[in-house]
Design a protein around this motif. Structure first.
Motif, PDB file in Angstrom:
ATOM      1  N   TYR A  28      32.202  40.947  32.565  1.00  0.00           N
ATOM      2  CA  TYR A  28      33.459  40.463  33.111  1.00  0.00           C
ATOM      3  C   TYR A  28      34.268  39.710  32.058  1.00  0.00           C
ATOM      4  O   TYR A  28      35.484  39.906  31.915  1.00  0.00           O
ATOM      5  CB  TYR A  28      33.191  39.560  34.316  1.00  0.00           C
ATOM      6  CG  TYR A  28      34.458  39.108  35.006  1.00  0.00           C
ATOM      7  CD1 TYR A  28      35.132  39.952  35.882  1.00  0.00           C
ATOM      8  CD2 TYR A  28      35.011  37.854  34.750  1.00  0.00           C
ATOM      9  CE1 TYR A  28      36.303  39.552  36.504  1.00  0.00           C
ATOM     10  CE2 TYR A  28      36.184  37.450  35.354  1.00  0.00           C
ATOM     11  CZ  TYR A  28      36.821  38.299  36.228  1.00  0.00           C
ATOM     12  OH  TYR A  28      37.982  37.903  36.829  1.00  0.00           O
ATOM     13  N   ARG A  36      42.633  45.281  35.525  1.00  0.00           N
ATOM     14  CA  ARG A  36      42.007  45.240  36.843  1.00  0.00           C
ATOM     15  C   ARG A  36      40.536  45.602  36.728  1.00  0.00           C
ATOM     16  O   ARG A  36      40.154  46.456  35.919  1.00  0.00           O
ATOM     17  CB  ARG A  36      42.683  46.226  37.803  1.00  0.00           C
ATOM     18  CG  ARG A  36      44.082  45.815  38.237  1.00  0.00           C
ATOM     19  CD  ARG A  36      44.694  46.878  39.131  1.00  0.00           C
ATOM     20  NE  ARG A  36      43.839  47.153  40.264  1.00  0.00           N
ATOM     21  CZ  ARG A  36      43.724  48.336  40.862  1.00  0.00           C
ATOM     22  NH1 ARG A  36      44.391  49.379  40.387  1.00  0.00           N
ATOM     23  NH2 ARG A  36      42.943  48.505  41.903  1.00  0.00           N
ATOM     24  N   ARG A  38      36.767  46.180  39.192  1.00  0.00           N
ATOM     25  CA  ARG A  38      36.118  46.277  40.493  1.00  0.00           C
ATOM     26  C   ARG A  38      34.638  46.544  40.267  1.00  0.00           C
ATOM     27  O   ARG A  38      34.233  47.028  39.210  1.00  0.00           O
ATOM     28  CB  ARG A  38      36.743  47.357  41.375  1.00  0.00           C
ATOM     29  CG  ARG A  38      36.552  48.791  40.927  1.00  0.00           C
ATOM     30  CD  ARG A  38      37.316  49.730  41.869  1.00  0.00           C
ATOM     31  NE  ARG A  38      37.171  51.126  41.501  1.00  0.00           N
ATOM     32  CZ  ARG A  38      36.289  51.958  42.064  1.00  0.00           C
ATOM     33  NH1 ARG A  38      35.480  51.529  42.996  1.00  0.00           N
ATOM     34  NH2 ARG A  38      36.223  53.222  41.679  1.00  0.00           N
ATOM     35  N   PRO A 140      37.075  34.474  39.528  1.00  0.00           N
ATOM     36  CA  PRO A 140      37.946  35.257  38.649  1.00  0.00           C
ATOM     37  C   PRO A 140      38.065  34.686  37.242  1.00  0.00           C
ATOM     38  O   PRO A 140      38.456  35.397  36.317  1.00  0.00           O
ATOM     39  CB  PRO A 140      39.292  35.220  39.386  1.00  0.00           C
ATOM     40  CG  PRO A 140      38.931  35.050  40.822  1.00  0.00           C
ATOM     41  CD  PRO A 140      37.744  34.141  40.806  1.00  0.00           C
ATOM     42  N   GLY A 165      37.151  39.824  47.659  1.00  0.00           N
ATOM     43  CA  GLY A 165      36.905  39.834  46.229  1.00  0.00           C
ATOM     44  C   GLY A 165      37.990  39.208  45.385  1.00  0.00           C
ATOM     45  O   GLY A 165      37.831  39.093  44.164  1.00  0.00           O
ATOM     46  N   THR A 166      39.080  38.757  45.989  1.00  0.00           N
ATOM     47  CA  THR A 166      40.170  38.187  45.194  1.00  0.00           C
ATOM     48  C   THR A 166      39.903  36.751  44.778  1.00  0.00           C
ATOM     49  O   THR A 166      40.638  36.195  43.961  1.00  0.00           O
ATOM     50  CB  THR A 166      41.502  38.252  45.966  1.00  0.00           C
ATOM     51  OG1 THR A 166      41.403  37.435  47.148  1.00  0.00           O
ATOM     52  CG2 THR A 166      41.841  39.683  46.352  1.00  0.00           C
ATOM     53  N   TYR A 169      33.173  37.239  43.329  1.00  0.00           N
ATOM     54  CA  TYR A 169      32.128  38.100  43.862  1.00  0.00           C
ATOM     55  C   TYR A 169      30.880  37.272  44.157  1.00  0.00           C
ATOM     56  O   TYR A 169      30.430  36.477  43.309  1.00  0.00           O
ATOM     57  CB  TYR A 169      31.764  39.187  42.856  1.00  0.00           C
ATOM     58  CG  TYR A 169      32.924  40.063  42.442  1.00  0.00           C
ATOM     59  CD1 TYR A 169      33.646  40.798  43.371  1.00  0.00           C
ATOM     60  CD2 TYR A 169      33.299  40.150  41.095  1.00  0.00           C
ATOM     61  CE1 TYR A 169      34.709  41.598  42.983  1.00  0.00           C
ATOM     62  CE2 TYR A 169      34.357  40.952  40.696  1.00  0.00           C
ATOM     63  CZ  TYR A 169      35.061  41.666  41.648  1.00  0.00           C
ATOM     64  OH  TYR A 169      36.119  42.466  41.268  1.00  0.00           O
ATOM     65  N   LYS A 438      43.527  30.057  45.336  1.00  0.00           N
ATOM     66  CA  LYS A 438      43.848  30.824  44.124  1.00  0.00           C
ATOM     67  C   LYS A 438      44.175  29.886  42.959  1.00  0.00           C
ATOM     68  O   LYS A 438      43.781  30.131  41.809  1.00  0.00           O
ATOM     69  CB  LYS A 438      45.024  31.765  44.371  1.00  0.00           C
ATOM     70  CG  LYS A 438      44.672  33.030  45.121  1.00  0.00           C
ATOM     71  CD  LYS A 438      43.738  33.927  44.324  1.00  0.00           C
ATOM     72  CE  LYS A 438      44.451  35.018  43.599  1.00  0.00           C
ATOM     73  NZ  LYS A 438      43.501  35.998  42.990  1.00  0.00           N
ATOM     74  N   ASP A 442      41.440  30.779  40.516  1.00  0.00           N
ATOM     75  CA  ASP A 442      42.016  31.872  39.721  1.00  0.00           C
ATOM     76  C   ASP A 442      43.371  31.439  39.172  1.00  0.00           C
ATOM     77  O   ASP A 442      44.398  32.076  39.425  1.00  0.00           O
ATOM     78  CB  ASP A 442      42.153  33.124  40.598  1.00  0.00           C
ATOM     79  CG  ASP A 442      42.568  34.369  39.801  1.00  0.00           C
ATOM     80  OD1 ASP A 442      42.452  34.338  38.556  1.00  0.00           O
ATOM     81  OD2 ASP A 442      43.001  35.354  40.420  1.00  0.00           O
ATOM     82  N   ARG A 446      43.768  36.396  37.288  1.00  0.00           N
ATOM     83  CA  ARG A 446      43.012  37.540  36.789  1.00  0.00           C
ATOM     84  C   ARG A 446      42.738  38.561  37.885  1.00  0.00           C
ATOM     85  O   ARG A 446      42.557  39.741  37.600  1.00  0.00           O
ATOM     86  CB  ARG A 446      41.692  37.081  36.169  1.00  0.00           C
ATOM     87  CG  ARG A 446      41.867  36.343  34.848  1.00  0.00           C
ATOM     88  CD  ARG A 446      40.649  36.476  33.964  1.00  0.00           C
ATOM     89  NE  ARG A 446      40.400  37.849  33.572  1.00  0.00           N
ATOM     90  CZ  ARG A 446      39.336  38.248  32.860  1.00  0.00           C
ATOM     91  NH1 ARG A 446      38.424  37.364  32.500  1.00  0.00           N
ATOM     92  NH2 ARG A 446      39.163  39.510  32.530  1.00  0.00           N
ATOM     93  N   SER A 447      42.663  38.112  39.131  1.00  0.00           N
ATOM     94  CA  SER A 447      42.483  39.035  40.258  1.00  0.00           C
ATOM     95  C   SER A 447      43.798  39.150  41.021  1.00  0.00           C
ATOM     96  O   SER A 447      44.584  38.190  41.053  1.00  0.00           O
ATOM     97  CB  SER A 447      41.396  38.522  41.210  1.00  0.00           C
ATOM     98  OG  SER A 447      40.137  38.542  40.598  1.00  0.00           O
ATOM     99  N   LYS A 453      46.225  43.290  47.078  1.00  0.00           N
ATOM    100  CA  LYS A 453      45.032  44.120  47.102  1.00  0.00           C
ATOM    101  C   LYS A 453      44.967  45.004  48.345  1.00  0.00           C
ATOM    102  O   LYS A 453      44.697  46.192  48.249  1.00  0.00           O
ATOM    103  CB  LYS A 453      43.770  43.252  47.026  1.00  0.00           C
ATOM    104  CG  LYS A 453      42.494  44.088  47.001  1.00  0.00           C
ATOM    105  CD  LYS A 453      41.302  43.316  46.512  1.00  0.00           C
ATOM    106  CE  LYS A 453      40.111  44.240  46.351  1.00  0.00           C
ATOM    107  NZ  LYS A 453      38.925  43.561  45.783  1.00  0.00           N
TER     108      LYS A 453
END
Length: 457
Positions: A28, A36, A38, A140, A165-166, A169, A438, A442, A446-447, A453
């Protein structure tokens, strides 16, 4: 007590888990900003086909097992990409099962926690994320944080469900499990639509009933299926993995017995009733359709291929038939408003059968990104089919569903297509709470955000 099931895989060692986490973290962090990503999973239960196009895959193959099952403590420690098929095999071998096991074998625990899940124990045990005691989350930003209900990252613990997942994980999850008995005795009870709310509330309040779901076959033809654990196989447990089809039995018999393993996976063999689209329920086709391919993930891959190459759409054009709009949704409706929803649904959408699954939050607090009211009984209504398109308006039926859900004070799951505009979306899914998460987890974006999404297809 050991319950007969598929052989459980050997537990994953702590060293192997730590190595897999470190490898994923290295992957990662090596991805350039703005690219992006996944998770590279072999299966998906999302119905947003193509949403991962162009993304860089992260190899999560070392995070698909079970670390430990402790029947005494009532817990299982599971890697985030473990499927429920793997988890159930491991837990049943120790005489326990997760409090909530979503219906399809290839749903992952991490997926059910970040993207929601439900089953016939949800009227008592809520949704899968409410069984979580702690998680290790790769954010993220590439940081690994341990998330608990009352720790430093309690905001992420409560905000993780429905984030898809935003916000990161889940790589390791500790969940509650419950003891099982070898069989589940079930009763199929027909209930009129006008009585459906009251009867659903009554059976969900009965302490002797351990499983509740239902099936709608048409206007005023509704069945509630009630289950209880038992040691008694009766005349012998039924088998719906062969020639017989489970959902058809609901209309044909008032009582039944299944092994606990077969009860848990009763819907997977025929993807509820959706295998009929492939002819698998025809006795001759079924006899020659390999048993190992009677699985939800096989049918879903067939749908994905059809969507990718447009086979059905082209055939309809050649035949002069109207194009079809896929209406694949799960929505939560307050139990008192369920008859209103079904009446409007039969009139405006017209799909049958329909699945019903009561649920109530196990927790007394809200989960901010999917704000169901604590103490209130809802009914999940699931429908997965296609209807003729309205000329010039290919999203008409899905938007009508969203309007109904809003009118009746319900909520809609996000695993499938979303048709809200951005302002309406954030009104339903708590934009202020999401933006705060967020900003903390994040800050560099990054996400993608949740709206981006789920709207990408």
């Amino acid at each position: 007590m050991t319950v007969t099931a598929l052989p459980a895989a050997r537990p994953v060692s702590r060293a192997a888990h730590d190595a897999a986490v470190a490898q994923l973290q290295r992957q990662y962090r090596a991805v350039p900003p703005g690219t992006r990503v996944r998770l590279g999973k072999p299966t998906s239960n999302l119905f947003r086909f193509g949403s991962g196009a162009g993304a860089q895959l992260l190899d999560a193959s070392g995070l698909t097992g079970v670390l430990d099952v402790d029947p005494v403590a009532g817990t299982a420690e599971v890697q985030g990409m473990a499927t429920y098929e793997t988890i159930v095999a491991a837990t049943l071998a120790r005489g326990v099962m997760p409090l909530v096991v979503p219906q399809l074998k290839t749903i992952t625990l991490g997926g059910a926690v970040t993207g929601l899940g439900i089953e016939s124990t949800s009227f008592r045990h809520g949704l899968p994320h409410e069984s979580v005691r702690e998680m290790d989350v790769l954010t993220p930003e590439g940081e690994l944080v341990t998330v608990t209900p009352d720790g430093e990252h309690a905001d992420l613990f409560r905000g993780f469900p429905n984030s898809y997942g935003t916000l990161g994980y889940a790589l390791r999850i500790v969940i509650d499990v419950q003891p099982v008995r070898p069989y589940v005795a079930i009763e199929h009870r027909r209930v009129g639509t006008s009585e459906l709310s009251a009867v659903t509330e009554a059976v969900c309040a009965d302490p002797e009933i351990e499983f509740v779901d239902g099936t709608v076959f048409g206007r005023d033809e509704n069945y509630l299926t009630l289950g209880r654990f038992t040691d008694d196989p009766g005349a012998g447990p039924s088998d719906y993995t062969g020639q017989q089809v489970f959902y058809k039995s609901i209309r044909e018999r008032t009582s039944d017995v299944l092994t606990v393993h077969d009860y848990i996976w009763r819907w997977d063999t025929d993807w509820f009733w959706c295998s009929r689209a492939f002819g698998v329920q025809h006795p001759l086709v079924r006899r020659f359709w390999p048993h190992r391919y009677r699985r939800s993930d096989v049918y879903r891959r067939l749908v994905a291929l059809d969507r990718r190459y447009g086979v059905t759409s082209r055939a309809y054009r050649l035949l002069g038939r109207p194009q079809e709009e896929l209406v694949i949704q799960d929505v939560e409706i307050p139990v008192a408003r369920l008859p209103e929803f079904l009446d409007a649904f039969h009139r405006d959408i017209g799909i049958t059968p329909v699945w019903l699954c009561p649920l109530a939050l196990r927790d007394k607090e809200q989960w901010p990104l999917y704000p169901l009211a604590p103490g209130e009984l809802y009914v999940n209504v699931g429908f997965w089919s296609a209807v003729p398109e309205v000329p010039g308006d290919p999203e008409a039926h899905n938007r009508r569903v969203e309007e109904l859900v809003a009118e009746l004070g319900g909520h809609k799951s996000l695993y499938s297509t979303v048709h809200y505009d951005e302002q309406e979306f954030w009104k339903h899914y708590n934009g202020p709470a999401y933006r705060a998460l967020k900003e903390r987890y994040d800050p560099n974006g990054r996400s993608p955000d949740l709206y981006t999404k789920v709207r990408r297809s």
